[in-house]
Design a protein around this motif. Structure first.
Motif, PDB file in Angstrom:
ATOM      1  N   GLY A   1     -54.148  16.712 -50.647  1.00  0.00           N
ATOM      2  CA  GLY A   1     -55.130  17.088 -49.763  1.00  0.00           C
ATOM      3  C   GLY A   1     -54.975  17.317 -48.335  1.00  0.00           C
ATOM      4  N   MET A   2     -53.845  16.931 -47.780  1.00  0.00           N
ATOM      5  CA  MET A   2     -53.334  17.287 -46.356  1.00  0.00           C
ATOM      6  C   MET A   2     -53.289  18.925 -46.291  1.00  0.00           C
ATOM      7  N   ARG A   3     -53.363  19.247 -45.241  1.00  0.00           N
ATOM      8  CA  ARG A   3     -53.146  20.545 -44.470  1.00  0.00           C
ATOM      9  C   ARG A   3     -51.778  20.569 -43.712  1.00  0.00           C
ATOM     10  N   VAL A   4     -51.028  21.633 -44.374  1.00  0.00           N
ATOM     11  CA  VAL A   4     -49.520  21.842 -43.977  1.00  0.00           C
ATOM     12  C   VAL A   4     -49.407  23.248 -43.681  1.00  0.00           C
ATOM     13  N   MET A   5     -48.663  23.689 -42.582  1.00  0.00           N
ATOM     14  CA  MET A   5     -48.312  24.774 -42.169  1.00  0.00           C
ATOM     15  C   MET A   5     -47.136  25.224 -42.821  1.00  0.00           C
ATOM     16  N   ILE A   6     -47.017  26.159 -43.731  1.00  0.00           N
ATOM     17  CA  ILE A   6     -45.900  26.684 -44.696  1.00  0.00           C
ATOM     18  C   ILE A   6     -45.630  28.187 -44.174  1.00  0.00           C
ATOM     19  N   PRO A   7     -44.322  28.509 -44.702  1.00  0.00           N
ATOM     20  CA  PRO A   7     -43.791  29.975 -44.306  1.00  0.00           C
ATOM     21  C   PRO A   7     -44.838  30.885 -45.064  1.00  0.00           C
ATOM     22  N   PRO A   8     -44.968  31.989 -44.594  1.00  0.00           N
ATOM     23  CA  PRO A   8     -45.643  32.922 -45.110  1.00  0.00           C
ATOM     24  C   PRO A   8     -45.199  33.782 -46.471  1.00  0.00           C
ATOM     25  N   PHE A   9     -44.003  33.692 -46.811  1.00  0.00           N
ATOM     26  CA  PHE A   9     -43.643  34.039 -48.058  1.00  0.00           C
ATOM     27  C   PHE A   9     -44.016  33.113 -49.426  1.00  0.00           C
ATOM     28  N   MET A  10     -44.656  31.900 -49.018  1.00  0.00           N
ATOM     29  CA  MET A  10     -44.814  30.815 -49.990  1.00  0.00           C
ATOM     30  C   MET A  10     -46.275  30.850 -50.666  1.00  0.00           C
ATOM     31  N   GLY A  11     -46.652  30.665 -51.962  1.00  0.00           N
ATOM     32  CA  GLY A  11     -47.719  30.490 -52.534  1.00  0.00           C
ATOM     33  C   GLY A  11     -48.180  29.583 -53.071  1.00  0.00           C
ATOM     34  N   VAL A  12     -49.320  29.561 -53.863  1.00  0.00           N
ATOM     35  CA  VAL A  12     -49.908  28.609 -54.525  1.00  0.00           C
ATOM     36  C   VAL A  12     -49.260  28.168 -55.732  1.00  0.00           C
ATOM     37  N   GLY A  13     -49.028  26.817 -55.868  1.00  0.00           N
ATOM     38  CA  GLY A  13     -48.194  26.520 -57.192  1.00  0.00           C
ATOM     39  C   GLY A  13     -46.550  26.044 -56.784  1.00  0.00           C
TER      40      GLY A  13
ATOM     41  N   ALA B   1     -43.101  11.087 -41.706  1.00  0.00           N
ATOM     42  CA  ALA B   1     -43.030  10.893 -40.458  1.00  0.00           C
ATOM     43  C   ALA B   1     -44.183  11.702 -39.388  1.00  0.00           C
ATOM     44  N   ASP B   2     -44.236  12.891 -39.740  1.00  0.00           N
ATOM     45  CA  ASP B   2     -45.160  13.799 -39.045  1.00  0.00           C
ATOM     46  C   ASP B   2     -45.980  14.680 -39.825  1.00  0.00           C
ATOM     47  N   GLY B   3     -45.828  14.811 -41.128  1.00  0.00           N
ATOM     48  CA  GLY B   3     -46.415  15.750 -41.847  1.00  0.00           C
ATOM     49  C   GLY B   3     -45.999  17.162 -41.841  1.00  0.00           C
ATOM     50  N   GLU B   4     -44.945  17.512 -41.385  1.00  0.00           N
ATOM     51  CA  GLU B   4     -44.389  18.753 -41.189  1.00  0.00           C
ATOM     52  C   GLU B   4     -43.690  19.223 -42.492  1.00  0.00           C
ATOM     53  N   TYR B   5     -43.940  20.719 -42.746  1.00  0.00           N
ATOM     54  CA  TYR B   5     -42.994  21.190 -43.796  1.00  0.00           C
ATOM     55  C   TYR B   5     -41.545  21.336 -43.384  1.00  0.00           C
ATOM     56  N   MET B   6     -40.895  21.091 -44.459  1.00  0.00           N
ATOM     57  CA  MET B   6     -39.425  20.714 -44.048  1.00  0.00           C
ATOM     58  C   MET B   6     -38.698  21.972 -44.705  1.00  0.00           C
ATOM     59  N   LYS B   7     -39.052  22.200 -46.034  1.00  0.00           N
ATOM     60  CA  LYS B   7     -38.086  23.205 -47.057  1.00  0.00           C
ATOM     61  C   LYS B   7     -38.776  23.245 -48.234  1.00  0.00           C
ATOM     62  N   ARG B   8     -38.460  24.212 -49.069  1.00  0.00           N
ATOM     63  CA  ARG B   8     -38.851  24.450 -50.333  1.00  0.00           C
ATOM     64  C   ARG B   8     -38.207  23.376 -51.404  1.00  0.00           C
ATOM     65  N   ALA B   9     -38.958  22.876 -52.186  1.00  0.00           N
ATOM     66  CA  ALA B   9     -38.406  21.906 -53.030  1.00  0.00           C
ATOM     67  C   ALA B   9     -37.545  22.406 -54.167  1.00  0.00           C
ATOM     68  N   ASP B  10     -36.432  21.916 -54.592  1.00  0.00           N
ATOM     69  CA  ASP B  10     -35.655  22.582 -55.675  1.00  0.00           C
ATOM     70  C   ASP B  10     -36.266  22.449 -56.987  1.00  0.00           C
TER      71      ASP B  10
END
Length: 189
Positions: free
Chosen positions: A160-172, A180-189
């Motif tokens: 339910g939280m809002r996260v800023m993600i790279p523009p090439f990523m999509g739903v799913g 610590a800060d709720g920031e996007y770090m990377k795409r999960a493997d």
């Protein structure tokens, strides 16, 4: 409890001082030109959250407390309580949501291992893993050919939280987010 000199106090230590449990936030060791050396110590009460600034002479001693750390498995939410299970003896402990804190509750999911710190069998603090894996539930559509750039787009994660993600990523897509800060770090493997 071991007694330590004030000049050996470091941030992160837990002290028993003036009848309470205090976490050392900051220290500054001062050696004035005239008079004895002292430590300027900022303390935070582990129970009430209040802060205290103290000036301790280097010959003063304080009690250092060692907290017991145990891995606990988050099980479920029960009204205003969160239920955790000790992984060694399978005992369950219920903690109030206000004690855990809304900023940490949003990251909890079934089966997550957290570290609970205890002093005299009483829980003092909870530590979440550094990162969690969440799924992107809502975001703007992906634009074909768009690569990673410095601009990010808003997304709603599975918790339910809002996260800023790279523009090439999509739903799913699954993403790694810092607790610590709720920031996007990377795409999960």
């Amino acid at each position: 409890m071991p007694k330590i000199n004030a000049n050996t106090i470091k941030p992160g230590m837990v002290l028993e001082y003036q009848g309470g449990l205090w976490s050392v936030v900051k220290t500054a060791h001062v050696k004035p030109g005239k008079g004895g050396a002292f430590a300027q110590v900022e303390l935070k009460n582990l129970i009430t959250g209040t802060k205290l600034n103290e000036r301790l002479r280097s010959e003063d001693t304080v009690d250092r407390v060692t907290l017991e750390q145990k891995d606990h498995l988050y099980l479920f939410e029960d009204g205003d309580m969160l239920v955790f299970m000790d992984q060694e003896n399978y005992e369950q402990i219920s903690l109030h949501k206000d004690w855990v804190g809304e900023d940490q509750i949003q990251y909890l999911h079934d089966g997550m291992v957290v570290i609970l710190e205890f002093h005299d069998e009483r829980p003092i603090s909870i530590t979440l893993p550094d990162t969690v894996i969440l799924e992107v539930m809502e975001t703007e559509p992906t634009i074909k050919g768009q690569t990673a750039s410095s601009s990010y787009k808003p997304a709603k994660a599975s918790n339910g939280m809002r996260v800023m993600i790279p523009p090439f990523m999509g739903v799913g897509e699954r993403i790694v987010v810092s607790t610590a800060d709720g920031e996007y770090m990377k795409r999960a493997d």
